[in-house]
Write an enzyme that holds these catalytic residues in place. Structure first.
Site, PDB file in Angstrom:
ATOM      1  N   ASP A  84      20.419 -32.254  37.877  1.00  0.00           N
ATOM      2  CA  ASP A  84      21.037 -33.581  37.797  1.00  0.00           C
ATOM      3  C   ASP A  84      22.279 -33.517  38.682  1.00  0.00           C
ATOM      4  O   ASP A  84      23.317 -32.980  38.282  1.00  0.00           O
ATOM      5  CB  ASP A  84      21.388 -33.887  36.341  1.00  0.00           C
ATOM      6  N   ARG A 135      25.256 -49.239  42.009  1.00  0.00           N
ATOM      7  CA  ARG A 135      24.895 -48.580  40.750  1.00  0.00           C
ATOM      8  C   ARG A 135      23.382 -48.513  40.630  1.00  0.00           C
ATOM      9  O   ARG A 135      22.720 -49.541  40.480  1.00  0.00           O
ATOM     10  CB  ARG A 135      25.476 -49.338  39.570  1.00  0.00           C
ATOM     11  N   GLU A 185       7.061 -55.344  40.146  1.00  0.00           N
ATOM     12  CA  GLU A 185       6.500 -54.215  39.403  1.00  0.00           C
ATOM     13  C   GLU A 185       5.457 -53.486  40.245  1.00  0.00           C
ATOM     14  O   GLU A 185       4.610 -54.117  40.872  1.00  0.00           O
ATOM     15  CB  GLU A 185       5.822 -54.690  38.110  1.00  0.00           C
ATOM     16  N   THR A 205      22.419 -40.338  40.247  1.00  0.00           N
ATOM     17  CA  THR A 205      22.837 -41.729  40.400  1.00  0.00           C
ATOM     18  C   THR A 205      23.182 -41.918  41.872  1.00  0.00           C
ATOM     19  O   THR A 205      23.302 -40.950  42.627  1.00  0.00           O
ATOM     20  CB  THR A 205      24.073 -42.047  39.530  1.00  0.00           C
ATOM     21  N   TYR A 242      10.516 -60.337  41.600  1.00  0.00           N
ATOM     22  CA  TYR A 242       9.905 -59.340  40.726  1.00  0.00           C
ATOM     23  C   TYR A 242       8.934 -58.488  41.538  1.00  0.00           C
ATOM     24  O   TYR A 242       8.170 -59.021  42.340  1.00  0.00           O
ATOM     25  CB  TYR A 242       9.129 -60.015  39.584  1.00  0.00           C
ATOM     26  N   LYS A 252      28.168 -42.510  42.784  1.00  0.00           N
ATOM     27  CA  LYS A 252      29.349 -41.637  42.625  1.00  0.00           C
ATOM     28  C   LYS A 252      29.754 -41.142  44.021  1.00  0.00           C
ATOM     29  O   LYS A 252      30.110 -41.958  44.853  1.00  0.00           O
ATOM     30  CB  LYS A 252      29.036 -40.527  41.620  1.00  0.00           C
TER      31      LYS A 252
END
Ligand code: DSN
Length: 455
Positions: A233, A268, A89, A259, A87, A262
């Site tokens: 985008d 991903r 954060e 993203t 983790y 692609k």
């Protein structure tokens, strides 16, 4: 039984999975190539078998889905590591949990590679995917009820550019621009008129089914004129931008979202790129505004992909993606297919199947059965419903990653034509064509390695 593989691998596989073939009941063995396959096979053979089946499916199918790709073995390995246990954060040097000695270095590496590859001052590599990245931009720059503007979804935009069923269309006053009916291209005069009339706080350019070059300078001029923040985008074209095969939005857009999986060929995930002016607001919006801990294994995979995209070979790859799409488009048009906008400038082709007498959905299903994987899609001004539209969307990023070139694209166009024509003529008699094409596709895919799987 002596195991037989679907093809020879360069390195001996570390595990085998037996799978009963539904058509002839024979057991066929094929390699598990995922990281630590032996552990997965021993602990959960059912899941191991499913993953192996998907590996085989991906290897034997022509992946024509415009938003998909094949990551390298290195990206795959980095994504499947102990980094998933941690983790983190916060951001490097400012975390809420201890034990970040290594994670900080990994995230910093990804950030620095993103900044250098795209030439931006700031990069946030934590968004879980494209939609959360876009949501973070809204949170950083607008307030609920503000007017925002994006390309309409049926024209090629994205849900998160303010479409009605998305939170962005529910929480904001969203207005849209279209493409021209006669050209299939964005009408910059309409964009300007709508922007002047509506005075949006945010303007999105980019989308999911745009076969033509996005005119970032023209969007920037309009955004400046109305005092809007311009968001590019570039999820679909990020790899082309990185590889110099599409103009960059840097210097034109205030904020860039993308993203990573692609044309950029990473795992991903997503990134938000900007100059320093928006850095603090974007970081705060991603965490703690929207997300918890970043997916560190994905961050590592992104870092690897960004490193790969910075290599000279990636420029060749990006150029070949575009050349392949042009070859595929030309051959399809020669075979009488109507392409939205009459062709393509990038990796993406949108076919309007109306003149072929078949909908996009049945066409996509028959093609999938024949080993050509695509998706049905609305076309601009589509008279049919989104769940049963007139269009079929294709992309060349994945096939190019397998080393396929123009000659293979012409074969793909032929198969597509044969299946669509047979299905339109008589859906009940299409099976013979599907069986023959499936055999030819299997022969072709057997000649091209699948990145990440054949090692
Ligand atoms: N699902 C993506 C695509 O296929 O373009 C967009 O979010």
């Amino acid at each position: 039984m002596e195991p037989t593989t679907r093809k020879q691998t360069a390195v001996a596989p570390r595990a085998w999975v037996l799978r009963r073939q539904p058509d002839n009941g024979e057991d066929v063995a094929f390699a598990m190539t995922a990281t630590k396959p032996d552990a997965l096979l021993a602990a959960d053979p059912q899941l191991a078998e499913l993953i192996s089946a998907e590996e085989q499916r991906q290897a034997q199918t022509l992946k024509l889905i415009a938003s998909e790709n094949y990551v390298s073995a290195a990206v795959l390995e980095a994504s499947g590591t102990v980094l998933t246990n941690k983790y983190s954060e916060g951001y490097a040097g400012r975390r809420y949990y201890e034990g970040q000695q290594v994670i900080d270095q990994i995230e910093t590496l990804a950030v620095e590679r993103a900044k250098s590859l795209f030439g931006v001052e700031h990069a946030n590599v934590q968004p879980y995917s494209g939609s959360p990245a876009n949501l973070a931009v809204y949170l950083a720059t607008a307030a609920p009820g503000d007017t925002v503007m994006g390309m309409a979804l049926p024209m090629g935009g994205h849900l998160t550019h303010g479409w009605s069923v998305s939170a962005t269309g529910i929480w904001f006053n969203a207005v849209h621009y279209d493409v021209r009916k006669d050209t299939g291209r964005v009408d910059m005069d309409q964009v300007r008129q709508t922007a002047l009339a509506e005075r949006p706080k945010l303007i999105f350019c980019g989308g999911t089914a745009i076969p033509r070059t996005i005119d970032f300078p023209a969007f920037a001029e309009i955004a400046r004129e109305v005092g809007a923040v311009l968001v590019a985008d570039i999820a679909h074209i990020a790899g082309l931008v990185a590889g110099g095969a599409h103009p960059s939005p840097v210097g034109h857009a205030d904020i860039i979202t993308t993203t990573t999986h692609k044309t950029l060929r990473g795992p991903r995930g997503a990134m938000i790129l900007s100059n320093e002016q928006y850095a603090k607001a974007i970081d705060k919006a991603v965490f703690p505004g929207l997300q918890g801990g970043p997916h560190n294994h994905t961050t590592a995979g992104i870092a690897v992909a960004l490193g790969e995209a910075a290599q000279p070979e990636f420029r060749d790859y990006a150029a070949q993606v575009v050349a392949n799409a042009a070859a595929l488009a030309d051959e399809l048009m020669a075979r009488g297919f109507d392409l939205v906008s009459g062709g393509t400038d990038n990796h993406l082709i949108l076919i309007d199947l109306t003149s072929k007498g078949i909908g996009g959905k049945p066409a996509a299903k028959h093609l999938d059965n024949a080993g050509l994987e695509a998706n049905y899609n609305t076309v601009p001004y589509d008279p049919r419903k989104p769940f049963d539209p007139s269009g079929l969307r294709l992309g060349t990023a994945a096939l190019t990653s397998r080393g396929m070139k123009e000659a293979e694209m012409r074969e793909v166009a032929r198969w597509l034509d044969e299946v669509v024509t047979a299905a339109a003529a008589d859906p009940d008699a299409v099976d013979a064509t599907i069986t023959r094409v499936r055999g030819e596709v299997t022969e072709l895919t057997g000649r091209f390695a699948t990145p990440g799987l054949d090692r």
